[in-house]
Design a protein around this motif. Structure first.
Motif, mmCIF file in Angstrom:
data_model
loop_
_atom_site.group_PDB
_atom_site.id
_atom_site.type_symbol
_atom_site.label_atom_id
_atom_site.label_comp_id
_atom_site.label_asym_id
_atom_site.label_seq_id
_atom_site.Cartn_x
_atom_site.Cartn_y
_atom_site.Cartn_z
ATOM 1 N N ALA A 164 -4.152 -4.213 15.237
ATOM 2 C CA ALA A 164 -5.432 -4.849 15.570
ATOM 3 C C ALA A 164 -5.490 -6.206 14.875
ATOM 4 O O ALA A 164 -5.666 -6.286 13.659
ATOM 5 N N VAL A 165 -5.318 -7.279 15.632
ATOM 6 C CA VAL A 165 -5.186 -8.613 15.040
ATOM 7 C C VAL A 165 -6.520 -9.130 14.515
ATOM 8 O O VAL A 165 -6.566 -9.840 13.510
ATOM 9 N N PHE A 166 -7.612 -8.757 15.157
ATOM 10 C CA PHE A 166 -8.932 -9.282 14.787
ATOM 11 C C PHE A 166 -9.899 -8.138 14.490
ATOM 12 O O PHE A 166 -9.684 -6.996 14.900
ATOM 13 N N VAL A 167 -10.965 -8.474 13.783
ATOM 14 C CA VAL A 167 -12.096 -7.568 13.573
ATOM 15 C C VAL A 167 -13.355 -8.287 14.014
ATOM 16 O O VAL A 167 -13.440 -9.522 13.948
ATOM 17 N N GLN A 168 -14.313 -7.527 14.479
ATOM 18 C CA GLN A 168 -15.555 -8.129 14.950
ATOM 19 C C GLN A 168 -16.445 -8.496 13.775
ATOM 20 O O GLN A 168 -16.599 -7.744 12.820
#
Length: 201
Positions: A164-168
């Motif tokens: 998962a490259v990004f987080v919200q």
């Protein structure tokens, strides 16, 4: 990722291992000379299995439903930045198997261009070993002792990294995931040893 353009999902399958080698052997130990026929030295057998294979493919995902597709990971991939490839974004360490800054977050409602399963995880190798002793008690009864060593060298085969490259973020946007590319799991257990005694009649 896009039901109207299935070619976007053309890529490696999850179980695609380009190179794999499995070697197994069974050797009955010969006994000669004064030990021949001795119940302590007769009936020994050694066996082993060696497995080597290349890493498994995995998909780099946005990490949350940025595109509004209703699938937070499988269908939503990031943008692969210009000039970056599967070869030059690989770091190859446990803390960062791949460089997450090689990706960008797609605009809201849009899909990224990163390929499906184009990244490759750690390779795998393992050796299992066992020894067995058959002792004949009489014509119909046989006593068998086994000692089995799984992953005899206690080699750590690492699992796939956090993809998962990004987080919200709180404002609904996204930021780089601080553990993107980090490996925290094993693909196989560490050394296991078991003993068995079997009476065959």
């Amino acid at each position: 990722m896009n039901p109207y353009n299935v070619s976007l999902d053309r890529g490696n399958c999850l179980f695609d291992r380009r190179q794999a080698l499995v070697v197994s052997s069974v050797v009955a130990l010969p006994v000669n000379g004064k030990f021949k026929g001795h119940p302590l030295f007769e009936g020994w057998q050694l066996s082993g299995i060696a497995t080597v294979r290349s890493g498994a493919p995995f998909i780099a995902g946005v990490g949350f439903d940025q595109a509004g597709l209703g699938a937070a990971f499988v269908n939503n991939r990031p943008i692969l930045n210009p000039g970056r490839t599967a070869e030059n974004i690989k770091k190859g360490t446990l803390n960062q198997w791949f460089d997450p800054t090689a990706f960008s977050l797609p605009p809201v409602g849009e899909l990224g261009n990163a390929g499906r399963n184009f990244l490759i995880g750690p390779h795998f190798w393992n050796i299992d070993f066992s020894t067995m002793k058959n002792t004949r008690i009489n014509e119909t009864i046989n006593l068998q002792f086994r000692a089995e060593f799984f992953n005899i060298f206690n080699h750590a085969n690492w699992g796939l990294p956090n993809a998962a490259v990004f987080v919200q973020t709180a404002n609904g946007g996204g930021a780089y995931n601080p553990i993107a590319g980090r490996i925290t799991t094993l693909a196989s257990p560490m050394r296991q040893i078991q003993f068995a005694l079997k009476l065959i009649f």
